[in-house]
Design a protein around this motif. Structure first.
Motif, PDB file in Angstrom:
ATOM      1  N   SER A 191       0.616  27.752  24.629  1.00 24.20           N
ATOM      2  CA  SER A 191      -0.187  26.991  23.663  1.00 24.20           C
ATOM      3  C   SER A 191       0.622  25.936  22.911  1.00 24.20           C
ATOM      4  CB  SER A 191      -0.843  27.960  22.657  1.00 24.20           C
ATOM      5  OG  SER A 191      -1.647  28.903  23.320  1.00 24.20           O
ATOM      6  N   ASP A 192       1.481  25.237  23.632  1.00 23.48           N
ATOM      7  CA  ASP A 192       2.241  24.136  23.040  1.00 23.48           C
ATOM      8  C   ASP A 192       1.466  22.843  23.301  1.00 23.48           C
ATOM      9  OD1 ASP A 192       4.080  22.157  22.306  1.00 23.48           O
ATOM     10  OD2 ASP A 192       5.787  23.390  22.883  1.00 23.48           O
ATOM     11  N   THR A 193       0.655  22.437  22.339  1.00 19.03           N
ATOM     12  CA  THR A 193      -0.283  21.338  22.555  1.00 19.03           C
ATOM     13  C   THR A 193       0.415  19.995  22.747  1.00 19.03           C
ATOM     14  OG1 THR A 193      -0.521  21.069  20.167  1.00 19.03           O
ATOM     15  CG2 THR A 193      -2.117  22.485  21.280  1.00 19.03           C
ATOM     16  N   ARG A 194       1.473  19.745  21.993  1.00 16.78           N
ATOM     17  CA  ARG A 194       2.141  18.446  22.094  1.00 16.78           C
ATOM     18  C   ARG A 194       2.785  18.276  23.464  1.00 16.78           C
ATOM     19  NH1 ARG A 194       6.192  17.150  17.465  1.00 16.78           N
ATOM     20  NH2 ARG A 194       7.096  19.092  18.209  1.00 16.78           N
ATOM     21  N   VAL A 195       3.503  19.276  23.931  1.00 19.36           N
ATOM     22  CA  VAL A 195       4.142  19.192  25.245  1.00 19.36           C
ATOM     23  C   VAL A 195       3.086  19.075  26.337  1.00 19.36           C
ATOM     24  CG1 VAL A 195       5.528  20.466  26.936  1.00 19.36           C
ATOM     25  CG2 VAL A 195       6.232  20.394  24.539  1.00 19.36           C
ATOM     26  N   ALA A 196       1.969  19.780  26.187  1.00 17.79           N
ATOM     27  CA  ALA A 196       0.913  19.733  27.195  1.00 17.79           C
ATOM     28  C   ALA A 196       0.360  18.317  27.341  1.00 17.79           C
ATOM     29  CB  ALA A 196      -0.204  20.705  26.827  1.00 17.79           C
ATOM     30  N   ILE A 197       0.110  17.634  26.233  1.00 10.71           N
ATOM     31  CA  ILE A 197      -0.422  16.271  26.294  1.00 10.71           C
ATOM     32  C   ILE A 197       0.594  15.325  26.933  1.00 10.71           C
ATOM     33  CG2 ILE A 197      -1.098  14.279  24.908  1.00 10.71           C
ATOM     34  CD1 ILE A 197      -3.284  16.336  25.150  1.00 10.71           C
ATOM     35  N   VAL A 198       1.854  15.433  26.528  1.00 15.22           N
ATOM     36  CA  VAL A 198       2.892  14.549  27.063  1.00 15.22           C
ATOM     37  C   VAL A 198       3.065  14.768  28.562  1.00 15.22           C
ATOM     38  CG1 VAL A 198       5.362  14.022  27.015  1.00 15.22           C
ATOM     39  CG2 VAL A 198       4.110  14.303  24.877  1.00 15.22           C
ATOM     40  N   MET A 199       3.102  16.012  28.995  1.00 11.31           N
ATOM     41  CA  MET A 199       3.297  16.294  30.411  1.00 11.31           C
ATOM     42  C   MET A 199       2.055  15.953  31.236  1.00 11.31           C
ATOM     43  SD  MET A 199       6.355  17.207  31.156  1.00 11.31           S
ATOM     44  CE  MET A 199       6.726  15.808  30.084  1.00 11.31           C
ATOM     45  N   ALA A 200       0.871  16.103  30.660  1.00 10.96           N
ATOM     46  CA  ALA A 200      -0.339  15.693  31.370  1.00 10.96           C
ATOM     47  C   ALA A 200      -0.334  14.182  31.593  1.00 10.96           C
ATOM     48  CB  ALA A 200      -1.581  16.109  30.582  1.00 10.96           C
ATOM     49  N   ALA A 201       0.097  13.438  30.576  1.00 12.04           N
ATOM     50  CA  ALA A 201       0.179  11.982  30.704  1.00 12.04           C
ATOM     51  C   ALA A 201       1.205  11.586  31.756  1.00 12.04           C
ATOM     52  CB  ALA A 201       0.530  11.357  29.352  1.00 12.04           C
ATOM     53  N   LEU A 202       2.346  12.266  31.771  1.00 12.59           N
ATOM     54  CA  LEU A 202       3.391  11.933  32.738  1.00 12.59           C
ATOM     55  C   LEU A 202       2.955  12.284  34.163  1.00 12.59           C
ATOM     56  CD1 LEU A 202       6.298  10.776  32.677  1.00 12.59           C
ATOM     57  CD2 LEU A 202       7.103  13.125  32.924  1.00 12.59           C
ATOM     58  N   ALA A 203       2.370  13.453  34.336  1.00 10.06           N
ATOM     59  CA  ALA A 203       1.914  13.862  35.658  1.00 10.06           C
ATOM     60  C   ALA A 203       0.833  12.916  36.179  1.00 10.06           C
ATOM     61  CB  ALA A 203       1.391  15.300  35.628  1.00 10.06           C
ATOM     62  N   GLY A 204      -0.106  12.554  35.316  1.00 10.25           N
ATOM     63  CA  GLY A 204      -1.161  11.640  35.721  1.00 10.25           C
ATOM     64  C   GLY A 204      -0.627  10.275  36.112  1.00 10.25           C
ATOM     65  N   ALA A 205       0.331   9.761  35.331  1.00  6.60           N
ATOM     66  CA  ALA A 205       0.923   8.455  35.635  1.00  6.60           C
ATOM     67  C   ALA A 205       1.636   8.478  36.988  1.00  6.60           C
ATOM     68  CB  ALA A 205       1.883   8.054  34.522  1.00  6.60           C
ATOM     69  N   CYS A 206       2.321   9.574  37.283  1.00  8.54           N
ATOM     70  CA  CYS A 206       2.994   9.702  38.585  1.00  8.54           C
ATOM     71  C   CYS A 206       1.978   9.788  39.720  1.00  8.54           C
ATOM     72  CB  CYS A 206       3.888  10.940  38.596  1.00  8.54           C
ATOM     73  SG  CYS A 206       5.357  10.828  37.549  1.00  8.54           S
ATOM     74  N   LEU A 207       0.916  10.552  39.515  1.00  5.42           N
ATOM     75  CA  LEU A 207      -0.100  10.699  40.556  1.00  5.42           C
ATOM     76  C   LEU A 207      -0.787   9.372  40.860  1.00  5.42           C
ATOM     77  CD1 LEU A 207      -1.741  14.096  39.499  1.00  5.42           C
ATOM     78  CD2 LEU A 207      -0.376  13.660  41.555  1.00  5.42           C
ATOM     79  N   GLY A 208      -0.965   8.544  39.843  1.00  4.09           N
ATOM     80  CA  GLY A 208      -1.582   7.251  40.064  1.00  4.09           C
ATOM     81  C   GLY A 208      -0.695   6.274  40.803  1.00  4.09           C
ATOM     82  N   PHE A 209       0.609   6.432  40.650  1.00  6.51           N
ATOM     83  CA  PHE A 209       1.555   5.507  41.274  1.00  6.51           C
ATOM     84  C   PHE A 209       1.943   5.922  42.688  1.00  6.51           C
ATOM     85  CE2 PHE A 209       5.988   4.316  42.198  1.00  6.51           C
ATOM     86  CZ  PHE A 209       5.891   2.939  42.120  1.00  6.51           C
ATOM     87  N   VAL A 210       2.011   7.206  42.942  1.00  7.66           N
ATOM     88  CA  VAL A 210       2.607   7.688  44.185  1.00  7.66           C
ATOM     89  C   VAL A 210       1.865   7.242  45.451  1.00  7.66           C
ATOM     90  CG1 VAL A 210       1.465   9.950  44.458  1.00  7.66           C
ATOM     91  CG2 VAL A 210       3.886   9.689  45.047  1.00  7.66           C
ATOM     92  N   PRO A 211       0.542   6.979  45.432  1.00 11.60           N
ATOM     93  CA  PRO A 211      -0.075   6.466  46.660  1.00 11.60           C
ATOM     94  C   PRO A 211       0.522   5.143  47.136  1.00 11.60           C
ATOM     95  CG  PRO A 211      -1.764   7.278  45.167  1.00 11.60           C
ATOM     96  CD  PRO A 211      -0.474   7.290  44.410  1.00 11.60           C
ATOM     97  N   TYR A 212       0.998   4.325  46.214  1.00 18.37           N
ATOM     98  CA  TYR A 212       1.640   3.066  46.588  1.00 18.37           C
ATOM     99  C   TYR A 212       3.096   3.266  47.009  1.00 18.37           C
ATOM    100  CZ  TYR A 212      -2.314   1.073  43.986  1.00 18.37           C
ATOM    101  OH  TYR A 212      -3.565   0.749  43.528  1.00 18.37           O
TER     102      TYR A 212
END
Length: 374
Positions: A191-212
């Motif tokens: 239940s670490d909300t701050r880390v969860a938001i930061v890591m969700a943003a990072l994971a999403g940004a990587c997923l959006g870039f990796v197809p290219y």
């Protein structure tokens, strides 16, 4: 675990939004890189691509991450603002490095300055290390003033460690995404909300870039992306992993970030043993050796993904499972790692020209430049 539905929805929206922004922004960043002349031109045998490829794709990852964090974080406190400010410094440095190929010593100084922003302004430190072998009287080691240099070394080392493995199409981005997802799962569990938001943003940004960025890559993320990913993973691991999980907190960040940590340690030891500077470029990284053993680029990247996934799973099990199950999992990881190390150390690279798949690779995108800081 004590998470309400609204928070889970916010985490999901953070990941989705970052992915969409990154995916939409990457073609624009590619066009910008082409107009600025930020291109990687193959000019040595350590590169596998045969045509110039735009660099600086990490700018799209940073933009998606930054906007998602601002949109879905409930307030930006001092620590998060310090991390974001340090990340801006790292990204600006990466852009100039992708364009002008800056000197290694200068980049190291700027990276230390960015780490100092997080440590001193954000008061983000590895203040103590748990002692997995100690009694109740010595359950942890208080680092005292050593926490400052140790934290700075950790941030700078991880920043460059991700940069080190950025040598094949999709390798560093995918491994960073797996590490971010592992940290996200653990953050949700505790239940670490701050880390969860930061890591969700990072994971999403990587997923959006990796197809290219998959083989054959249309754009490289360059030092702009690789150092940014390493910086965020390093700083977030301090606030989310080193402090929360009793006797196993010492092992968790090293498992999640195990592949880049092993590669940077192996690279430094290898170069020093051969009486070379740790900053001197070579062709001895883990992905190089797997390629030399006969694996294709896609196979090598898949192996790295599997290893990162196993290590991430081990870290999650250490936080949610019983001790015996976790130890068995950790033992399996160590056996696999020992076998892999033996294969890598004893393999004799074949003398052949690397033209497989005639495909572009982040090997050309960052490897020569990354080893300047490497």
């Amino acid at each position: 675990m004590n998470l309400d539905l609204n928070f889970l929805l916010r985490v999901g929206l953070t990941l989705l939004s970052a992915g969409i922004i990154s995916f939409a922004a990457t073609p624009l960043v590619k066009l910008l890189a082409q107009r600025m002349g930020v291109m990687d031109v193959p000019k040595d045998n350590r590169r596998m691509h045969t045509v110039p490829i735009p660099r600086m794709g990490g700018l799209a990852i940073f933009l998606a991450f930054f906007l998602a964090v601002l949109a879905f974080s409930k307030g930006i406190d001092r620590l998060l603002s310090a991390i974001l400010l340090g990340a801006v410094v790292i990204v600006i440095l990466g852009v100039f490095d992708d364009k002008f190929a800056l000197q290694a010593n200068f980049k190291l100084v700027v990276q230390i300055a960015a780490a100092c922003i997080v440590v001193f302004y954000g008061n983000c430190r590895i203040a103590r290390l748990t002692n997995p072998f100690g009694s109740s009287l010595y359950s942890y080691w208080d680092l005292g003033w050593l926490s400052y240099p140790i934290t700075i070394i950790w941030i700078v080392a991880l920043t460059n460690a991700v940069n080190f493995i950025d040598g094949l199409d999709g390798l560093a981005c995918g491994v960073s995404c797996i590490s971010a997802v592992s940290m996200l799962v653990i953050a949700l569990v505790v239940s670490d909300t701050r880390v969860a938001i930061v890591m969700a943003a990072l994971a999403g940004a990587c997923l959006g870039f990796v197809p290219y960025n998959f083989n054959p890559a249309k754009i490289f993320m360059g030092d702009t992306g690789s150092t940014f990913l390493g910086f965020i993973l390093a700083t977030t691991s301090i606030q989310g992993l080193f402090k929360a999980y009793a006797a196993i907190s010492f092992a968790v960040p090293f498992l999640i970030l195990g592949l880049p940590i092993f590669d940077i340690c192996f690279a430094v030891i290898r170069r020093v043993a051969h009486h070379k500077s740790p900053m001197e470029a070579d062709r001895g990284h883990i992905h190089h050796r797997l390629i030399d053993m006969g694996f294709s680029q896609k196979q090598t990247v898949a192996i790295a993904y599997v290893l990162s996934g196993i290590l991430g799973l081990a870290a999650v099990l250490l936080t949610v499972s019983g001790a015996m199950r976790a130890l068995l999992m950790l033992g399996a990881v160590l056996v696999v790692g020992a076998i892999g190390l033996e294969l890598i150390m004893t393999a004799k690279p074949p003398h052949r020209k690397h033209t497989e798949e005639a495909a572009p690779s982040d090997e050309g995108g960052t490897e020569e430049k990354q080893d300047e800081t490497d």
